[in-house]
Design a protein around this motif. Structure first.
Motif, PDB file in Angstrom:
ATOM      1  N   THR A  43       0.831  -1.204   0.000  1.00 35.36           N
ATOM      2  CA  THR A  43       0.000   0.000   0.000  1.00 35.36           C
ATOM      3  C   THR A  43       0.864   1.253   0.000  1.00 35.36           C
ATOM      4  N   ARG A  44       1.935   1.234   0.787  1.00 38.63           N
ATOM      5  CA  ARG A  44       2.833   2.388   0.821  1.00 38.63           C
ATOM      6  C   ARG A  44       3.490   2.618  -0.545  1.00 38.63           C
ATOM      7  N   ILE A  45       3.880   1.545  -1.197  1.00 37.72           N
ATOM      8  CA  ILE A  45       4.489   1.666  -2.520  1.00 37.72           C
ATOM      9  C   ILE A  45       3.509   2.284  -3.510  1.00 37.72           C
ATOM     10  N   ILE A  46       2.257   1.830  -3.444  1.00 36.33           N
ATOM     11  CA  ILE A  46       1.237   2.357  -4.358  1.00 36.33           C
ATOM     12  C   ILE A  46       0.988   3.833  -4.096  1.00 36.33           C
ATOM     13  N   LEU A  47       0.905   4.231  -2.815  1.00 36.65           N
ATOM     14  CA  LEU A  47       0.673   5.638  -2.479  1.00 36.65           C
ATOM     15  C   LEU A  47       1.844   6.513  -2.921  1.00 36.65           C
ATOM     16  N   LYS A  48       3.057   6.015  -2.710  1.00 36.29           N
ATOM     17  CA  LYS A  48       4.233   6.763  -3.140  1.00 36.29           C
ATOM     18  C   LYS A  48       4.267   6.909  -4.652  1.00 36.29           C
ATOM     19  N   SER A  49       3.990   5.807  -5.341  1.00 38.37           N
ATOM     20  CA  SER A  49       3.987   5.866  -6.797  1.00 38.37           C
ATOM     21  C   SER A  49       2.884   6.778  -7.309  1.00 38.37           C
ATOM     22  N   GLN A  50       1.760   6.815  -6.595  1.00 42.47           N
ATOM     23  CA  GLN A  50       0.654   7.680  -7.000  1.00 42.47           C
ATOM     24  C   GLN A  50       1.061   9.146  -6.927  1.00 42.47           C
ATOM     25  N   LYS A  51       1.800   9.527  -5.887  1.00 42.47           N
ATOM     26  CA  LYS A  51       2.267  10.915  -5.753  1.00 42.47           C
ATOM     27  C   LYS A  51       3.228  11.272  -6.886  1.00 42.47           C
ATOM     28  N   ILE A  52       4.138  10.338  -7.205  1.00 40.17           N
ATOM     29  CA  ILE A  52       5.097  10.600  -8.283  1.00 40.17           C
ATOM     30  C   ILE A  52       4.376  10.699  -9.622  1.00 40.17           C
ATOM     31  N   ILE A  53       3.359   9.871  -9.821  1.00 40.25           N
ATOM     32  CA  ILE A  53       2.580   9.929 -11.054  1.00 40.25           C
ATOM     33  C   ILE A  53       1.914  11.297 -11.205  1.00 40.25           C
ATOM     34  N   VAL A  54       1.332  11.792 -10.123  1.00 40.44           N
ATOM     35  CA  VAL A  54       0.666  13.101 -10.167  1.00 40.44           C
ATOM     36  C   VAL A  54       1.678  14.212 -10.454  1.00 40.44           C
ATOM     37  N   LEU A  55       2.819  14.180  -9.749  1.00 42.25           N
ATOM     38  CA  LEU A  55       3.838  15.213  -9.942  1.00 42.25           C
ATOM     39  C   LEU A  55       4.409  15.149 -11.357  1.00 42.25           C
ATOM     40  N   SER A  56       4.731  13.960 -11.820  1.00 45.35           N
ATOM     41  CA  SER A  56       5.280  13.816 -13.169  1.00 45.35           C
ATOM     42  C   SER A  56       4.270  14.259 -14.222  1.00 45.35           C
ATOM     43  N   SER A  57       3.017  13.903 -14.030  1.00 44.67           N
ATOM     44  CA  SER A  57       1.973  14.301 -14.976  1.00 44.67           C
ATOM     45  C   SER A  57       1.823  15.817 -15.009  1.00 44.67           C
TER      46      SER A  57
ATOM     47  N   LEU B 113       7.882   8.615 -14.249  1.00 39.40           N
ATOM     48  CA  LEU B 113       6.492   8.250 -14.518  1.00 39.40           C
ATOM     49  C   LEU B 113       6.390   6.782 -14.905  1.00 39.40           C
ATOM     50  N   GLY B 114       7.322   6.312 -15.744  1.00 36.47           N
ATOM     51  CA  GLY B 114       7.300   4.912 -16.143  1.00 36.47           C
ATOM     52  C   GLY B 114       7.545   3.967 -14.978  1.00 36.47           C
ATOM     53  N   GLU B 115       8.523   4.301 -14.125  1.00 35.85           N
ATOM     54  CA  GLU B 115       8.797   3.459 -12.957  1.00 35.85           C
ATOM     55  C   GLU B 115       7.605   3.435 -12.008  1.00 35.85           C
ATOM     56  N   SER B 116       6.960   4.578 -11.818  1.00 32.19           N
ATOM     57  CA  SER B 116       5.810   4.648 -10.912  1.00 32.19           C
ATOM     58  C   SER B 116       4.620   3.885 -11.473  1.00 32.19           C
ATOM     59  N   LEU B 117       4.421   3.962 -12.780  1.00 38.85           N
ATOM     60  CA  LEU B 117       3.334   3.202 -13.394  1.00 38.85           C
ATOM     61  C   LEU B 117       3.578   1.705 -13.274  1.00 38.85           C
ATOM     62  N   SER B 118       4.841   1.285 -13.398  1.00 39.33           N
ATOM     63  CA  SER B 118       5.140  -0.142 -13.252  1.00 39.33           C
ATOM     64  C   SER B 118       4.840  -0.617 -11.835  1.00 39.33           C
TER      65      SER B 118
ATOM     66  N   PRO C  50      -1.708  -1.840 -20.013  1.00 41.11           N
ATOM     67  CA  PRO C  50      -0.854  -1.452 -18.864  1.00 41.11           C
ATOM     68  C   PRO C  50       0.644  -1.574 -19.123  1.00 41.11           C
ATOM     69  N   PRO C  51       1.149  -2.714 -19.632  1.00 39.24           N
ATOM     70  CA  PRO C  51       2.590  -2.744 -19.921  1.00 39.24           C
ATOM     71  C   PRO C  51       3.002  -1.771 -21.011  1.00 39.24           C
ATOM     72  N   LEU C  52       2.102  -1.488 -21.952  1.00 33.32           N
ATOM     73  CA  LEU C  52       2.423  -0.502 -22.982  1.00 33.32           C
ATOM     74  C   LEU C  52       2.535   0.896 -22.397  1.00 33.32           C
ATOM     75  N   ALA C  53       1.681   1.221 -21.409  1.00 32.35           N
ATOM     76  CA  ALA C  53       1.750   2.534 -20.760  1.00 32.35           C
ATOM     77  C   ALA C  53       3.087   2.721 -20.064  1.00 32.35           C
ATOM     78  N   VAL C  54       3.560   1.656 -19.413  1.00 29.06           N
ATOM     79  CA  VAL C  54       4.857   1.714 -18.730  1.00 29.06           C
ATOM     80  C   VAL C  54       5.983   1.849 -19.746  1.00 29.06           C
ATOM     81  N   MET C  55       5.962   0.995 -20.740  1.00 29.82           N
ATOM     82  CA  MET C  55       7.035   1.001 -21.727  1.00 29.82           C
ATOM     83  C   MET C  55       7.030   2.284 -22.542  1.00 29.82           C
ATOM     84  N   GLY C  56       5.834   2.794 -22.860  1.00 32.51           N
ATOM     85  CA  GLY C  56       5.737   4.001 -23.668  1.00 32.51           C
ATOM     86  C   GLY C  56       6.347   5.213 -23.001  1.00 32.51           C
ATOM     87  N   THR C  57       6.114   5.382 -21.697  1.00 33.98           N
ATOM     88  CA  THR C  57       6.680   6.529 -20.992  1.00 33.98           C
ATOM     89  C   THR C  57       8.200   6.437 -20.931  1.00 33.98           C
ATOM     90  N   LEU C  58       8.721   5.232 -20.752  1.00 35.02           N
ATOM     91  CA  LEU C  58      10.172   5.067 -20.729  1.00 35.02           C
ATOM     92  C   LEU C  58      10.775   5.282 -22.114  1.00 35.02           C
TER      93      LEU C  58
END
Length: 276
Positions: A5-19, A263-268, A194-202
């Motif tokens: 859960t902590r990983i998801i919340l952290k990744s969610q913050k990075i996703i918002v900031l990166s976006s 963004l790609g790492e956080s989406l993964s 989903p894997p395309l979203a991760v790979m596409g951002t990278l």
């Protein structure tokens, strides 16, 4: 569970900031003609190598052109063509990956052996070789990057399709008489996204880095078109006297590439996708 859960919340913050950062960059790309204080291609040798001022917030380059205006317009080339490369390579890779994974047999063998042949060469070396054959220019660089990049999408998509088509619900859909296109549209493509979203951002960061690198070598964007890699190339002769000519476009490239990578790492992490 708590750690997850902590990983998801952290990744969610990075996703918002990166976006948010990417939204600002794309806003700059679209509205550069209205945001730029000066014409990015106007030469004025009287004002060459000027320090920052109200008229030229980032100063001027060796030809008296506004550095800030060239940075803003450079976003249109760097980001705009990176998006074009991404969409084109993704479209080709999606079609070929779906066909290879779903059809299998000799079709899969032919397509994947060709992809393996492209992947056997270092990507930047292959791009430089193609540009050397086709000639220098932005159009040639874009075609070369698309030719190199689609194979990675195709390989990933093929792998996902191979694992999906053996699932029971795919077998049930075949027995019920669903067409191949309906099965792909309803059951396979949604699971590929989903894997395309991760790979596409990278890969967006990869495209911008390679486009800028080739322009830095003088083989991509040609003067007087503003582009971040070309701006670094033009400013390298003044690295001791006016390092800002290389610093500003370099920082923009770093910002964009780091943002896409985060963004790609956080989406993964968000989708629970493991990458090698």
């Amino acid at each position: 569970m708590i750690a997850r859960t902590r990983i998801i919340l952290k990744s969610q913050k990075i996703i918002v900031l990166s976006s948010l950062i990417l939204f600002v960059l794309f806003f700059i790309m679209i509205f550069a003609p209205w945001l730029a204080p000066n014409d990015p291609t106007t030469v004025n040798l009287v004002h060459k190598l000027q320090p920052p001022s109200l008229a030229y917030p980032f100063g001027t380059d060796q030809l008296g052109r506004c550095t800030l205006s060239r940075i803003l317009f450079g976003a249109r080339v760097s980001l705009g063509f990176a998006i074009l490369i991404f969409i084109s390579a993704l479209s080709i890779g999606l079609i070929i990956g779906l066909i290879a994974g779903y059809k299998g047999g000799w079709v899969d063998q032919v397509l994947m052996r060709f992809a393996d042949g492209v992947m056997a060469f270092p990507s930047l070396l292959l791009v430089l070789g193609l540009v050397g054959i086709w000639g220098a220019g932005l159009k040639q660089v874009v075609f070369a990057l698309i030719f190199v990049q689609w194979v990675y999408y195709a390989r990933v998509i093929r792998g996902v399709v191979l694992s999906l088509k053996e699932q029971n619900y795919i077998t049930a859909a075949k027995i019920s008489g669903s067409s191949q296109w309906k099965i792909m549209k309803k059951h396979i493509i949604p699971n590929v996204l989903p894997p395309l979203a991760v790979m596409g951002t990278l890969e967006m960061g990869w495209a911008i880095m390679h486009l800028s690198s080739i322009s830095f070598l003088g083989l991509g964007v040609q003067p007087p078109t503003p582009e971040w890699g070309a701006m670094i190339h033009e400013g390298k002769s003044y690295i001791r006297t006016n390092p800002s000519l290389m610093l500003y476009p370099g920082l923009m490239i770093m910002l964009v590439v780091v943002t896409f990578n985060l963004l790609g790492e956080s989406l993964s992490e968000r989708f629970g996708i493991k990458r090698r």
